[in-house]
Design a protein around this motif. Structure first.
Motif, short mmCIF file in Angstrom:
data_model
loop_
_atom_site.label_atom_id
_atom_site.label_comp_id
_atom_site.label_asym_id
_atom_site.label_seq_id
_atom_site.Cartn_x
_atom_site.Cartn_y
_atom_site.Cartn_z
N GLU A 1 -4.34 -1.32 1.86
CA GLU A 1 -4.10 -0.08 1.30
C GLU A 1 -5.28 0.86 1.31
O GLU A 1 -6.43 1.34 2.17
CB GLU A 1 -2.87 -0.27 -0.32
CG GLU A 1 -1.95 -0.65 0.53
CD GLU A 1 -0.58 -0.85 -0.98
OE1 GLU A 1 -0.20 -1.16 -0.84
OE2 GLU A 1 -1.46 -1.70 -1.58
N GLN A 2 -5.79 1.49 0.03
CA GLN A 2 -6.50 1.95 -0.68
C GLN A 2 -7.89 1.54 -0.40
O GLN A 2 -9.12 1.90 -0.87
CB GLN A 2 -6.45 3.03 -1.60
CG GLN A 2 -5.23 4.17 -1.19
CD GLN A 2 -6.00 4.69 -0.64
OE1 GLN A 2 -6.97 5.46 -0.53
NE2 GLN A 2 -5.10 5.79 0.60
N ALA A 3 -8.19 0.07 -0.81
CA ALA A 3 -8.86 -0.25 -1.00
C ALA A 3 -10.10 -0.56 -0.11
O ALA A 3 -11.13 -1.14 -0.65
CB ALA A 3 -8.14 -2.64 -1.26
N LYS B 1 6.09 -4.56 9.77
CA LYS B 1 6.50 -4.31 8.25
C LYS B 1 5.16 -4.81 7.06
O LYS B 1 5.25 -4.70 6.24
CB LYS B 1 7.47 -4.39 7.38
CG LYS B 1 8.60 -3.35 8.49
CD LYS B 1 9.74 -3.28 7.75
CE LYS B 1 10.59 -2.76 8.22
NZ LYS B 1 12.43 -2.61 8.16
N LEU B 2 4.92 -6.40 7.67
CA LEU B 2 4.12 -7.29 6.91
C LEU B 2 3.06 -6.48 6.61
O LEU B 2 2.99 -6.74 5.69
CB LEU B 2 4.61 -8.84 7.31
CG LEU B 2 5.71 -9.48 6.89
CD1 LEU B 2 5.82 -10.81 7.52
CD2 LEU B 2 5.73 -10.08 5.21
N ALA B 3 2.44 -6.39 8.01
CA ALA B 3 0.95 -6.15 7.79
C ALA B 3 0.88 -5.20 7.28
O ALA B 3 -0.29 -4.42 6.78
CB ALA B 3 0.30 -5.80 9.63
N ASN B 4 1.70 -3.75 7.05
CA ASN B 4 1.67 -2.46 6.31
C ASN B 4 2.09 -2.38 5.27
O ASN B 4 2.82 -1.63 4.78
CB ASN B 4 2.24 -1.51 7.05
CG ASN B 4 2.08 -1.59 8.25
OD1 ASN B 4 0.13 -0.51 8.04
ND2 ASN B 4 2.09 -1.48 9.49
N SER B 5 2.85 -3.54 4.10
CA SER B 5 3.38 -3.87 2.90
C SER B 5 2.51 -3.96 2.11
O SER B 5 1.39 -4.11 2.72
CB SER B 5 4.52 -5.45 3.10
OG SER B 5 4.14 -6.72 3.32
N ASN C 1 -10.96 2.72 1.49
CA ASN C 1 -11.66 4.09 1.40
C ASN C 1 -10.67 4.64 2.63
O ASN C 1 -11.33 5.53 3.28
CB ASN C 1 -12.95 3.89 1.48
CG ASN C 1 -13.65 3.35 0.14
OD1 ASN C 1 -12.96 3.59 -1.17
ND2 ASN C 1 -14.74 3.08 0.56
N GLU C 2 -10.24 3.71 3.34
CA GLU C 2 -9.12 4.47 4.15
C GLU C 2 -7.64 3.81 4.56
O GLU C 2 -7.37 2.62 4.04
CB GLU C 2 -10.05 3.88 5.34
CG GLU C 2 -11.19 4.11 6.10
CD GLU C 2 -11.82 3.47 7.38
OE1 GLU C 2 -12.85 3.10 7.41
OE2 GLU C 2 -11.00 3.55 8.35
N ASN C 3 -7.07 4.69 5.23
CA ASN C 3 -5.36 4.36 5.05
C ASN C 3 -5.48 3.51 6.63
O ASN C 3 -4.97 4.24 7.23
CB ASN C 3 -4.56 5.07 4.79
CG ASN C 3 -3.86 5.21 3.88
OD1 ASN C 3 -3.45 4.05 3.30
ND2 ASN C 3 -2.99 5.84 3.03
N LYS C 4 -5.96 2.45 6.68
CA LYS C 4 -5.45 1.79 8.19
C LYS C 4 -4.50 1.52 7.91
O LYS C 4 -4.01 0.55 7.39
CB LYS C 4 -6.49 0.47 8.57
CG LYS C 4 -8.22 1.34 8.63
CD LYS C 4 -8.85 -0.13 9.46
CE LYS C 4 -10.21 0.95 9.19
NZ LYS C 4 -11.21 -0.08 9.19
N GLU C 5 -3.66 1.33 9.36
CA GLU C 5 -2.15 1.11 9.63
C GLU C 5 -2.77 -0.53 10.10
O GLU C 5 -4.09 -0.43 10.84
CB GLU C 5 -1.53 1.86 10.76
CG GLU C 5 -0.40 2.59 10.38
CD GLU C 5 0.43 2.84 11.59
OE1 GLU C 5 0.87 4.22 11.58
OE2 GLU C 5 0.88 2.69 12.47
#
Lengths: 174, 161
Positions: free
Chosen positions: A66-68, A56-60, A70-74
């Motif tokens: 996020e969008q910084a 969760k931390l990595a994706n919080s 230009n891709e939504n990477k997990e």
């Protein structure tokens, strides 16, 4: 005849009582065995919670790219963002409910342990978030550590490989 | 005499029933103890490693163009078209992947991870293969594939314990 029948009934009753006592004993042994694992189950639950927290931390929003880029990477951690976060660690000391959070850059390799500051960024490999007495075990997860870098003509996204480590406390101390 | 013998027979019968029930209970207990817990955590580690590797930005770029990540470099190594200056796509891919694997996994006979193995293949050939340490019966792994210009590129990774 009557006495024989009474004797038979007594026999059956004793047998049923003996069987019941036997199954009660088996059940008690089984329950005792189950409850003896409670301490390990509590530790396992904490470890599972910590592992989920790592994910969760990595994706919080505090860590994620996020969008910084230009891709939504997990499992993408924004290096620029967490450097600022690490300089405000006192504000987040009890935010995540774990003993310690550490980010370690794995590749490209840097010799030794170099704590990240504004002066040596990004030529460093460790970011530390919580400054408390560290107890317990670490669980970890690989993440992409991404930042913006200046190229020949333009700014581009540079991603490296890092490990996010979370420490949780064991419920019982030995 | 007959009633004594009958009583003894009944006691023996009761004892046999107890023994059979105890054996059945032991069998169930053994099955319960031998079940293995799922290793979802550890599969997640290998999955996040492979995804992190694929997102890694390499040193490969054509002059004036952006650096490409490992995922793209795999495609260019497999195809006739090259992205790196001097056309060293496959050499750079090899070097980058080896560096990532060696830095990420502490492999040894006394380590938690006894061996690692990674292979990247297309439909027609093997693009990359790496193995270090010993392959054991127990491993955790991750497999993924992604399409590029009509061809599937497959990546398999195993960490032996």
């Amino acid at each position: 005849m009557v006495k024989q029948a009474q004797f038979k009934i007594q026999q059956t009753a004793f047998m049923l009582v003996a069987l019941t006592i036997f199954f009660v004993l088996v059940g008690l042994v089984f329950l005792g065995f189950q409850f003896s694992n409670t301490r390990e189950d509590a530790d396992q639950l904490k470890a599972d919670q910590a592992t989920l927290l790592v994910s969760k931390l990595a994706n919080s929003p505090e860590f994620s790219c996020e969008q910084a880029f230009n891709e939504n990477k997990e499992n993408c951690v924004d290096f620029d963002k967490i450097l600022v976060l690490s300089e405000n660690k006192e504000k987040y000391s009890n935010f995540w409910g774990v003993s310690d959070i550490k980010l370690r850059k794995i590749y490209p390799e840097i010799e030794g342990e170099v704590m990240c500051t504004k002066e040596n960024y990004p030529e460093c490999n460790v970011v530390h978030f919580i400054e408390e007495e560290i107890r317990g075990n670490y669980v970890s997860n690989f993440v992409s550590l991404c930042r913006k870098e200046m190229g020949e003509r333009e700014v581009y996204t540079k991603c490296e490989l890092a490990m996010l480590l979370v420490s949780y406390e064991e419920y019982y101390e030995e | 005499m007959k009633s004594k013998k009958k009583g003894q027979e009944e006691m023996v019968g009761f004892g046999i029933i107890m023994v059979i029930v105890a054996v059945i209970a032991l069998v169930f207990l053994a099955l319960y103890l031998s079940r293995s817990s799922s290793d979802i955590r550890e599969d997640y580690a290998t999955a996040s490693f492979v995804e992190g590797v694929l997102s890694y930005t390499t040193e490969c770029h054509e002059p004036g163009k952006a650096f490409i990540d490992v995922r793209e470099l795999i495609y260019f190594c497999n195809s006739a078209q090259k992205a790196c200056a001097l056309g060293i796509d496959c050499e750079l891919l090899n070097e980058t992947l080896r560096g990532l694997l060696e830095a990420s996994w502490d492999v040894g006979a006394n380590a938690a991870v006894k061996g690692v193995e990674m292979s990247i293949t297309s439909e027609s050939k093997e693009i990359f293969y790496y193995v270090e340490g010993n392959a054991t019966a127990e491993y955790r792994g991750y497999f993924t594939e992604f399409p590029r210009r009509g061809e599937f590129l497959k990546i398999a990774f195993k960490a032996y314990s």
